[in-house]
Design a protein around this motif. Structure first.
Motif, PDB file in Angstrom:
ATOM      1  N   ALA A  48       1.063  -1.209   0.085  1.00 22.35           N
ATOM      2  CA  ALA A  48      -0.121   0.039  -0.049  1.00 22.35           C
ATOM      3  C   ALA A  48       0.838   1.343  -0.070  1.00 22.35           C
ATOM      4  O   ALA A  48       1.813   1.313   0.706  1.00 22.35           O
ATOM      5  N   ALA A  49       0.469   2.126  -0.703  1.00 18.71           N
ATOM      6  CA  ALA A  49       1.316   3.442  -0.940  1.00 18.71           C
ATOM      7  C   ALA A  49       0.211   4.625  -1.381  1.00 18.71           C
ATOM      8  O   ALA A  49      -0.609   4.438  -2.415  1.00 18.71           O
ATOM      9  N   PRO A  50       0.345   5.553  -0.674  1.00 20.75           N
ATOM     10  CA  PRO A  50       1.184   5.840   0.676  1.00 20.75           C
ATOM     11  C   PRO A  50       0.264   4.988   1.853  1.00 20.75           C
ATOM     12  O   PRO A  50      -0.800   4.952   1.766  1.00 20.75           O
ATOM     13  N   ARG A  59       0.160  -1.539  16.040  1.00 18.85           N
ATOM     14  CA  ARG A  59       1.077  -2.625  15.851  1.00 18.85           C
ATOM     15  C   ARG A  59       0.539  -3.509  14.685  1.00 18.85           C
ATOM     16  O   ARG A  59      -0.602  -3.560  14.380  1.00 18.85           O
ATOM     17  N   LEU A  60       1.274  -3.841  13.971  1.00 19.94           N
ATOM     18  CA  LEU A  60       1.399  -4.809  12.591  1.00 19.94           C
ATOM     19  C   LEU A  60       2.123  -6.083  13.035  1.00 19.94           C
ATOM     20  O   LEU A  60       3.125  -5.987  12.733  1.00 19.94           O
ATOM     21  N   PRO A  61       0.993  -7.062  12.890  1.00 23.37           N
ATOM     22  CA  PRO A  61       1.576  -8.288  13.157  1.00 23.37           C
ATOM     23  C   PRO A  61       2.015  -8.769  11.922  1.00 23.37           C
ATOM     24  O   PRO A  61       1.466  -8.393  10.793  1.00 23.37           O
ATOM     25  N   ILE A  62       3.318  -9.237  11.809  1.00 25.13           N
ATOM     26  CA  ILE A  62       3.985  -9.639  10.496  1.00 25.13           C
ATOM     27  C   ILE A  62       4.242 -11.285  10.593  1.00 25.13           C
ATOM     28  O   ILE A  62       3.805 -11.972   9.301  1.00 25.13           O
ATOM     29  N   TRP A  63       4.666 -11.804  11.601  1.00 22.22           N
ATOM     30  CA  TRP A  63       4.611 -13.574  11.701  1.00 22.22           C
ATOM     31  C   TRP A  63       4.452 -13.786  13.053  1.00 22.22           C
ATOM     32  O   TRP A  63       5.241 -13.465  13.933  1.00 22.22           O
ATOM     33  N   ALA A 126       5.132  -8.371  -3.299  1.00 21.35           N
ATOM     34  CA  ALA A 126       4.599  -8.462  -1.971  1.00 21.35           C
ATOM     35  C   ALA A 126       5.593  -7.620  -1.084  1.00 21.35           C
ATOM     36  O   ALA A 126       6.786  -7.615  -1.086  1.00 21.35           O
ATOM     37  N   GLY A 127       4.807  -7.075   0.232  1.00 25.10           N
ATOM     38  CA  GLY A 127       5.704  -6.400   0.988  1.00 25.10           C
ATOM     39  C   GLY A 127       4.864  -5.741   2.291  1.00 25.10           C
ATOM     40  O   GLY A 127       3.700  -5.285   1.718  1.00 25.10           O
ATOM     41  N   HIS A 128       5.348  -5.584   3.529  1.00 23.03           N
ATOM     42  CA  HIS A 128       4.837  -4.636   4.413  1.00 23.03           C
ATOM     43  C   HIS A 128       5.595  -3.192   4.311  1.00 23.03           C
ATOM     44  O   HIS A 128       6.624  -3.133   4.325  1.00 23.03           O
ATOM     45  N   ASP A 129       4.747  -2.304   4.489  1.00 23.28           N
ATOM     46  CA  ASP A 129       5.313  -1.014   4.637  1.00 23.28           C
ATOM     47  C   ASP A 129       5.522  -0.522   6.092  1.00 23.28           C
ATOM     48  O   ASP A 129       4.451  -0.340   6.714  1.00 23.28           O
ATOM     49  N   LEU A 130       6.626  -0.410   6.174  1.00 23.26           N
ATOM     50  CA  LEU A 130       7.137  -0.032   7.747  1.00 23.26           C
ATOM     51  C   LEU A 130       7.197   1.441   7.958  1.00 23.26           C
ATOM     52  O   LEU A 130       7.621   1.879   9.055  1.00 23.26           O
ATOM     53  N   LEU A 207      11.740   0.404   2.730  1.00 28.28           N
ATOM     54  CA  LEU A 207      10.959   0.373   3.870  1.00 28.28           C
ATOM     55  C   LEU A 207       9.628   0.121   3.413  1.00 28.28           C
ATOM     56  O   LEU A 207       8.804  -0.368   4.045  1.00 28.28           O
ATOM     57  N   ARG A 208       8.985   0.506   2.478  1.00 28.80           N
ATOM     58  CA  ARG A 208       7.874   0.117   1.645  1.00 28.80           C
ATOM     59  C   ARG A 208       7.608  -1.236   1.311  1.00 28.80           C
ATOM     60  O   ARG A 208       6.324  -1.646   0.935  1.00 28.80           O
ATOM     61  N   SER A 209       8.368  -2.073   1.285  1.00 29.63           N
ATOM     62  CA  SER A 209       8.316  -3.466   0.752  1.00 29.63           C
ATOM     63  C   SER A 209       8.978  -4.351   1.340  1.00 29.63           C
ATOM     64  O   SER A 209       9.519  -5.320   0.827  1.00 29.63           O
TER      65      SER A 209
END
Length: 237
Positions: A48-50, A59-63, A126-130, A207-209
């Protein structure tokens, strides 16, 4: 300071494997011999951007081994084969509170490392935006054999991140810098400022991916250790 920094590059692992004649591919799986590929599908954007603003305490759970990131896939390597061993995978009951946990086992000297791709390398974007968060957090527990000189050196283990966007790795961050005494066999929550991953060698990290969590270790002599990881997340302090 981390030892043998050149060993922390995943690209070095890939080159080493290539030099041994290893063939194959990462996810998605290679097609079977003789298979006819259909029309190429365009994967839906996964980043997602932005990103939407995140309030303090977010909090964003990742694993977590049980519900989040269940499609994750590992890689593992060491640079003194056949005199080193490494294995990574999910182990039931090895996480916090008896949940599933990620087990990283290493034996031998030199560099031993692993990666945990929380998307299983697919889709390729795929990726998480940190960027909305301030810290990467995770639970860690370390066990080592009692043989003198064979335990994991706390100052010789670090975390680095991989991204799908531009393929540049983050900086390697020494775990002991943010959690003293983490090799005592007990669970510890490590909180690393995300900004630490973009310093120095990590200046180009996207950091966005973010899509891969890695651990890199080094020793001039033999060691035999098990590192357990659980509850990887991004948090805003």
């Amino acid at each position: 300071m981390m030892r043998n920094p050149r060993a922390y590059s995943v690209h070095a692992c890939v080159l080493a494997l290539a030099s041994l004649g290893t063939a194959g591919c990462l996810c998605p799986p290679c097609p079977a011999a003789g298979a006819v590929a259909g029309p190429a599908a365009t994967p839906a954007p996964a980043v997602a951007a932005p990103a939407a603003p995140v309030a303090a305490g977010g909090r964003l759970p990742i694993w977590d081994g049980d519900e989040v990131g269940t499609g994750a896939q590992p890689w593992q390597s060491c640079d003194q084969a056949p005199n080193c061993k490494v294995k990574v995978g999910v182990e039931p009951g090895a996480g916090t509170n008896g949940s599933n946990g990620l087990k990283f086992h290493g034996e031998g000297g030199g560099w031993i490392g692993m990666g945990w791709n929380v998307f299983g390398w697919y889709p390729e974007n795929a990726g998480h935006d940190l960027t909305p968060y301030t810290h990467l957090t995770f639970q860690i527990r370390v066990e080592g054999k009692a043989t003198p000189g064979a335990v994991l050196d706390p100052g010789a283990a670090g975390v680095l991140l991989g991204c799908s966007g531009n393929k540049f790795d983050s900086a390697t961050v020494e775990i002991a810098k943010f959690m003293k005494g983490y090799t005592d066999g007990q669970w510890h929550k490590v909180e690393i400022p995300i900004a630490a991953f973009t310093k120095g060698a990590g200046a180009k990290f996207d950091l966005r991916s973010f899509w891969e969590f890695r651990i890199s270790t080094w020793s001039g002599g033999p060691r035999n250790f098990d590192i357990y990881i659980d509850d990887i997340a991004a948090e805003k302090k």
